[in-house]
Design a protein around this motif. Sequence first.
Motif, PDB file in Angstrom:
ATOM      1  N   VAL A 102     -21.233 -33.561  10.679  1.00  0.00           N
ATOM      2  CA  VAL A 102     -21.310 -32.666  11.822  1.00  0.00           C
ATOM      3  C   VAL A 102     -22.205 -31.473  11.491  1.00  0.00           C
ATOM      4  N   ASN A 138     -22.947 -23.636  22.157  1.00  0.00           N
ATOM      5  CA  ASN A 138     -22.276 -24.330  21.058  1.00  0.00           C
ATOM      6  C   ASN A 138     -20.796 -23.979  21.043  1.00  0.00           C
ATOM      7  N   GLY A 139     -19.955 -24.977  20.815  1.00  0.00           N
ATOM      8  CA  GLY A 139     -18.517 -24.732  20.777  1.00  0.00           C
ATOM      9  C   GLY A 139     -17.944 -24.405  22.141  1.00  0.00           C
ATOM     10  N   SER A 183     -15.257 -18.687   8.564  1.00  0.00           N
ATOM     11  CA  SER A 183     -14.819 -19.689   9.531  1.00  0.00           C
ATOM     12  C   SER A 183     -13.388 -20.124   9.217  1.00  0.00           C
ATOM     13  N   TYR A 212     -13.015 -27.926  20.805  1.00  0.00           N
ATOM     14  CA  TYR A 212     -14.393 -27.434  20.672  1.00  0.00           C
ATOM     15  C   TYR A 212     -14.591 -26.826  19.287  1.00  0.00           C
ATOM     16  N   ARG A 213     -14.033 -27.488  18.286  1.00  0.00           N
ATOM     17  CA  ARG A 213     -13.987 -26.927  16.932  1.00  0.00           C
ATOM     18  C   ARG A 213     -15.299 -27.030  16.179  1.00  0.00           C
ATOM     19  N   GLY A 214     -16.211 -27.967  16.560  1.00  0.00           N
ATOM     20  CA  GLY A 214     -17.430 -28.160  15.785  1.00  0.00           C
ATOM     21  C   GLY A 214     -17.096 -28.583  14.376  1.00  0.00           C
ATOM     22  N   ALA A 215     -17.556 -27.809  13.382  1.00  0.00           N
ATOM     23  CA  ALA A 215     -17.330 -28.143  11.975  1.00  0.00           C
ATOM     24  C   ALA A 215     -16.024 -27.568  11.426  1.00  0.00           C
ATOM     25  N   HIS A 229     -15.867 -21.219  20.595  1.00  0.00           N
ATOM     26  CA  HIS A 229     -15.106 -22.435  20.301  1.00  0.00           C
ATOM     27  C   HIS A 229     -13.938 -22.504  21.274  1.00  0.00           C
ATOM     28  N   SER A 244     -23.287 -27.948  10.890  1.00  0.00           N
ATOM     29  CA  SER A 244     -22.393 -26.913  10.378  1.00  0.00           C
ATOM     30  C   SER A 244     -23.059 -25.556  10.173  1.00  0.00           C
ATOM     31  N   HIS A 276     -29.491 -26.129  17.257  1.00  0.00           N
ATOM     32  CA  HIS A 276     -28.246 -25.733  17.908  1.00  0.00           C
ATOM     33  C   HIS A 276     -28.447 -25.615  19.418  1.00  0.00           C
TER      34      HIS A 276
END
Length: 376
Positions: free
Chosen positions: A300, A218-219, A98, A137-140, A194, A302, A249
């Motif tokens: 968050v 997701n993302g 990541s 939209y980065r998430g973790a 993302h 992950s 998720h």
Amino acid sequence: MQKALINSILLSGGNYYYDQAVILRSGIIENVIPEAEVPDEMIRIDLKGDWLCPGFIDLQVMGAGGALFGGVPSVEYLAIMEHELLRQGVTTFLPTVSTNAPEIMEQAIASAVAYRKVAIGNFLGLHLEGPYINPKYRGAHPESLIHKASISEVKNRIRNAAGEIKMITLAPELQDADVLDFLQHQKIVVAIGHSGATYEEAIAFFSGEIKTATHLFNGMAPMHHRTPGLIPAIFRERPFTSIVADGIHVSFAMLELAKKLLGDRLYLISDAATLTTTGIYQHTFKGDHYVTVAENGQEVLSGSALTMLRALQNCVIHAGIALPEAVNMATLYPAQVLGLATEIGLIAPGYAANLVAFDQHYNCSAVFFKGNLVEA
């Protein structure tokens, strides 16, 4: 030396096969024949009535067995992941790196190149998930390390990897055309993820060369009836699309809907993390998933705590997907994404002798890799 796997129910290509023996020789499946035709002198391995399917293929897994490769990349961590995932029945996987500092990304690439010389072989190559993603939209993913791709950086990274980068997830709406054009002509799966792409941008991305989408729902922006974005574009164009089937998720109701709309284009990933206290991704286990603390101090989601077998089970039990089709989602379809569907992903003559047996309670009972039984 030939050996016959007997007393199992085969699951391959979306079908059940009964009373068949799988003949293994020199690391490949030599034949599939009626059990009654197995020669008396051949070595037989009794699978005690369990299911037998192709080895699982996980195109997005961040860590296993306490080794989070993308956090602190090393050949030692790749070795741990190979052994642990093989024990789980994953006979092909892409350790996922990541968004991280440039030196960590390069360290991951160098480790993959160095490890290739001693790899068992279920490590296929790397999946780079970032840093070329949309920070909204980065998430973790840490926002401070996300950036737009430059053609020079991408070319250097691909060159240094010497073929070890197999997949890249990025936000195409933020990248220059020369970057996307260059990647399209490499032997790399390019995935949208993302991403804040508009509907029109996503449709344009999916046109032409086959491309994929990373972890559906997701993302990416949720669907809206006035501003359709990436998700409706995925449903219209039906690219190969991965999903994390843990009920966290993505809810199981949405998993069921996605399967109805995408059919044989939806495939499973674990997106699994592992407990770690080093590197920028310090994952904490929360019973059925992992979390990390983002740069803003907020906790968050992950990573998942899935195995591929558990994801398959969730598809059957919670989303009403037939068992042979759920097996396809963990085997044949990801093989097709990689362009390897003539070598792995089916139980058929000439295919790699990578196989997983599991019982009616979805417990893994045996794993065969290159025709050899894997020790637990």
